[in-house]
Design a protein around this motif. Structure first.
Motif, PDB file in Angstrom:
ATOM      1  N   VAL A  17       0.838  -1.201   0.000  1.00  0.00           N
ATOM      2  CA  VAL A  17       0.000   0.000   0.000  1.00  0.00           C
ATOM      3  C   VAL A  17       0.876   1.255   0.000  1.00  0.00           C
ATOM      4  N   GLU A  18       2.042   1.162   0.605  1.00  0.00           N
ATOM      5  CA  GLU A  18       2.947   2.310   0.690  1.00  0.00           C
ATOM      6  C   GLU A  18       3.525   2.714  -0.661  1.00  0.00           C
ATOM      7  N   PHE A  19       3.501   1.814  -1.621  1.00  0.00           N
ATOM      8  CA  PHE A  19       4.174   2.053  -2.893  1.00  0.00           C
ATOM      9  C   PHE A  19       3.245   2.067  -4.093  1.00  0.00           C
ATOM     10  N   ASN A  20       1.957   1.890  -3.861  1.00  0.00           N
ATOM     11  CA  ASN A  20       0.993   1.813  -4.954  1.00  0.00           C
ATOM     12  C   ASN A  20      -0.241   2.632  -4.636  1.00  0.00           C
ATOM     13  N   GLU A  24      -4.470   0.666  -7.903  1.00  0.00           N
ATOM     14  CA  GLU A  24      -3.547  -0.371  -8.366  1.00  0.00           C
ATOM     15  C   GLU A  24      -3.547  -1.609  -7.472  1.00  0.00           C
ATOM     16  N   MET A  25      -4.158  -1.526  -6.313  1.00  0.00           N
ATOM     17  CA  MET A  25      -4.064  -2.621  -5.356  1.00  0.00           C
ATOM     18  C   MET A  25      -4.733  -3.922  -5.799  1.00  0.00           C
ATOM     19  N   PRO A  26      -5.849  -3.900  -6.522  1.00  0.00           N
ATOM     20  CA  PRO A  26      -6.373  -5.193  -6.986  1.00  0.00           C
ATOM     21  C   PRO A  26      -5.355  -5.954  -7.850  1.00  0.00           C
ATOM     22  N   GLU A  27      -4.677  -5.233  -8.731  1.00  0.00           N
ATOM     23  CA  GLU A  27      -3.650  -5.867  -9.559  1.00  0.00           C
ATOM     24  C   GLU A  27      -2.469  -6.328  -8.699  1.00  0.00           C
TER      25      GLU A  27
END
Length: 132
Positions: A17-20, A24-27
């Motif tokens: 989560v810190e980098f996206n 984008e999290m589902p991917e």
């Protein structure tokens, strides 16, 4: 896979989560579960994904709790590993009825020992002690 191993996988996923971006999290989740290095059995994926989704949904609220409780520290000043561990533990302390507070803190300290810096376990323990 035991609860400790599941918690470790949730930590690794939550760290992304810190980098996206949120979009984008589902991917990122799909890539995480496809990665053979993680070696997550099919039966554990639903639990890990479900708990991750619940934590991600409550992140603004969790961060606000951390910012108001951690004296002299804000989420923006914390190391990303320590912050991720604290977020996971705060979720378990405040929102997960299945996890006793003492277990959440102990598991967070163990994660800090494994993934954090030398002082991480003490820092994480100190911050979480203020929540109980």
């Amino acid at each position: 896979m035991g609860r400790r191993e599941q918690r470790e996988q949730i930590f690794k996923l939550l760290f992304r989560v810190e980098f996206n971006q949120k979009e984008e999290m589902p991917e990122q989740c799909a890539l995480f579960f496809e990665d053979e290095e993680n070696g997550i059995p099919e039966k554990d994926i639903a639990y890990i994904q479900g708990k991750f989704d619940k934590i991600q949904e409550k992140l603004p609220e969790i961060d606000e709790m951390i910012n108001t409780t951690a004296r002299g520290w804000t989420t923006s000043r914390m190391g990303k590993v320590d912050l991720t561990i604290i977020r996971l533990a705060v979720y378990e302390i405040k929102f997960d009825e299945e996890v006793p507070d003492s277990v959440a803190i102990n598991e967070a300290v163990e994660l800090a020992k494994k993934f954090g810096q030398d002082e991480s376990s003490g820092f994480v323990n100190g911050v979480l002690a203020r929540f109980v």
